[in-house]
Motif scaffolding. Sequence first.
Motif, short mmCIF file in Angstrom:
data_model
loop_
_atom_site.label_atom_id
_atom_site.label_comp_id
_atom_site.label_asym_id
_atom_site.label_seq_id
_atom_site.Cartn_x
_atom_site.Cartn_y
_atom_site.Cartn_z
N LEU A 14 0.83 -1.20 0.00
CA LEU A 14 0.00 0.00 0.00
C LEU A 14 0.87 1.25 0.00
O LEU A 14 1.97 1.26 0.55
N VAL A 15 0.36 2.30 -0.62
CA VAL A 15 1.04 3.60 -0.59
C VAL A 15 0.04 4.63 -0.08
O VAL A 15 -1.17 4.43 -0.13
N LYS A 16 0.58 5.73 0.39
CA LYS A 16 -0.27 6.82 0.87
C LYS A 16 -0.46 7.85 -0.24
O LYS A 16 0.46 8.11 -1.03
N GLY A 17 -1.63 8.45 -0.29
CA GLY A 17 -1.90 9.45 -1.31
C GLY A 17 -1.01 10.66 -1.20
O GLY A 17 -0.76 11.35 -2.20
N SER A 18 -0.49 10.91 0.00
CA SER A 18 0.37 12.07 0.20
C SER A 18 1.83 11.82 -0.20
O SER A 18 2.64 12.75 -0.23
N ALA A 19 2.16 10.56 -0.49
CA ALA A 19 3.55 10.23 -0.84
C ALA A 19 3.88 10.72 -2.25
O ALA A 19 3.00 10.85 -3.10
N PRO A 20 5.16 10.99 -2.52
CA PRO A 20 5.55 11.41 -3.87
C PRO A 20 5.40 10.27 -4.87
O PRO A 20 5.51 9.10 -4.52
N VAL A 21 5.14 10.63 -6.12
CA VAL A 21 5.00 9.62 -7.17
C VAL A 21 6.27 8.79 -7.30
O VAL A 21 6.22 7.61 -7.62
N ALA A 22 7.42 9.41 -7.00
CA ALA A 22 8.69 8.69 -7.08
C ALA A 22 8.68 7.45 -6.18
O ALA A 22 9.26 6.41 -6.53
N GLU A 23 8.02 7.54 -5.04
CA GLU A 23 7.94 6.40 -4.13
C GLU A 23 7.14 5.26 -4.77
O GLU A 23 7.51 4.09 -4.64
N ALA A 24 6.09 5.60 -5.48
CA ALA A 24 5.29 4.58 -6.16
C ALA A 24 6.10 3.92 -7.27
O ALA A 24 6.04 2.70 -7.46
N ILE A 25 6.87 4.71 -7.99
CA ILE A 25 7.69 4.16 -9.07
C ILE A 25 8.71 3.16 -8.52
O ILE A 25 8.88 2.06 -9.06
N LYS A 26 9.37 3.53 -7.45
CA LYS A 26 10.37 2.64 -6.84
C LYS A 26 9.73 1.34 -6.35
O LYS A 26 10.29 0.26 -6.52
N LEU A 27 8.55 1.46 -5.75
CA LEU A 27 7.88 0.27 -5.23
C LEU A 27 7.40 -0.63 -6.37
O LEU A 27 7.47 -1.86 -6.27
N MET A 28 6.92 -0.04 -7.44
CA MET A 28 6.51 -0.83 -8.61
C MET A 28 7.70 -1.59 -9.19
O MET A 28 7.58 -2.76 -9.55
N ARG A 29 8.83 -0.93 -9.29
CA ARG A 29 10.03 -1.58 -9.82
C ARG A 29 10.49 -2.71 -8.90
O ARG A 29 10.86 -3.79 -9.36
N LEU A 30 10.47 -2.45 -7.61
CA LEU A 30 10.93 -3.44 -6.64
C LEU A 30 10.04 -4.69 -6.64
O LEU A 30 10.55 -5.81 -6.60
N LYS A 31 8.73 -4.49 -6.72
CA LYS A 31 7.78 -5.60 -6.64
C LYS A 31 7.37 -6.15 -8.00
O LYS A 31 6.70 -7.17 -8.08
N GLY A 32 7.77 -5.47 -9.06
CA GLY A 32 7.38 -5.91 -10.40
C GLY A 32 5.89 -5.78 -10.63
O GLY A 32 5.27 -6.62 -11.28
N LEU A 33 5.30 -4.70 -10.13
CA LEU A 33 3.86 -4.49 -10.23
C LEU A 33 3.53 -3.37 -11.21
O LEU A 33 4.32 -2.46 -11.43
N GLY A 34 2.34 -3.45 -11.77
CA GLY A 34 1.88 -2.43 -12.70
C GLY A 34 0.92 -1.45 -12.06
O GLY A 34 0.48 -0.49 -12.69
N ALA A 35 0.57 -1.69 -10.80
CA ALA A 35 -0.36 -0.81 -10.09
C ALA A 35 -0.18 -0.99 -8.59
O ALA A 35 0.27 -2.03 -8.12
N LEU A 36 -0.56 0.04 -7.86
CA LEU A 36 -0.49 0.00 -6.41
C LEU A 36 -1.81 0.51 -5.84
O LEU A 36 -2.46 1.39 -6.42
N ILE A 37 -2.18 -0.03 -4.70
CA ILE A 37 -3.39 0.41 -4.02
C ILE A 37 -3.03 1.56 -3.08
O ILE A 37 -2.06 1.48 -2.33
N VAL A 38 -3.83 2.60 -3.14
CA VAL A 38 -3.63 3.76 -2.26
C VAL A 38 -4.48 3.54 -1.00
O VAL A 38 -5.70 3.36 -1.08
N ASP A 39 -3.83 3.52 0.12
CA ASP A 39 -4.47 3.18 1.39
C ASP A 39 -5.50 4.22 1.81
O ASP A 39 -5.43 5.39 1.42
N VAL A 40 -6.44 3.77 2.62
CA VAL A 40 -7.45 4.67 3.18
C VAL A 40 -6.86 5.46 4.35
O VAL A 40 -5.95 5.00 5.02
N ARG A 41 -7.43 6.64 4.57
CA ARG A 41 -6.99 7.47 5.70
C ARG A 41 -7.69 7.07 6.99
O ARG A 41 -7.13 7.18 8.08
N ASP A 42 -8.94 6.64 6.85
CA ASP A 42 -9.75 6.24 8.00
C ASP A 42 -10.80 5.24 7.52
O ASP A 42 -10.94 5.02 6.30
N PRO A 43 -11.57 4.62 8.42
CA PRO A 43 -12.55 3.60 8.02
C PRO A 43 -13.61 4.08 7.05
O PRO A 43 -14.20 3.26 6.31
#
Length: 212
Positions: A14-43
């Motif tokens: 999971l990634v946070k919506g407030s995180a930089p896009v660069a963080e998503a890119i690095k995580l996609m490369r590391l995990k070999g994924l084409g998409a990431l789920i953006v976590d909820v802030r609250d229930p």
Amino acid sequence: MLRAIDIMTTDVPLVKGSAPVAEAIKLMRLKGLGALIVDVRDPDDAYGIITQTDIVYKVVAYGKDPNKMRIHEIMTKPCITVNPDLGVEYVARLFANTGIRVAPVIQGSLLGMVTLTNILNRGDYLENPKSSVLARNLTQAIANARSICSAEGFDSDACVKAWALVEDLQAEAAYLENTSPVEMTAFQQYCLEHPEILRVRHHDLAVSTPVD
């Protein structure tokens, strides 16, 4: 029938919506994924999704700095979600109808993620194509309906429900084959064979064939 829960990927970072896009890119490369789920802030919040397409089309294509852009600026939220009990063929149809390639599997909380690759590699459509399974189920449902009505009577709730199931299966078969509804349904054929059925109960199934 395989369901979404049977083919989904359970290791979903999971990634946070407030995180930089660069963080998503690095995580996609590391995990070999084409998409990431953006976590909820609250229930009460909704899940989001950020894909490779979002990054390429909205960041790379315009020369923007992924270290400065935030995930919430390019993500989709709320995103289309899948129930874990949804059959794989219906997941595929959902993807086809909406043009998506990945969706989180949610039932109260996040359980996993299902992708086109999951459907292609883990589905059982080669061994059990939907059309063949549906044809077998329809044949069995017709036999069951005839048996139930013979044993419990034309005016029984069980008889009505049994033929309603048959009609649903026939409609689904016509949809899958992309054909017009059959000229005479199995229930209409049954009424021709047993005209007394129309004299003992009023049914809510359309019968267009005249009965002498």
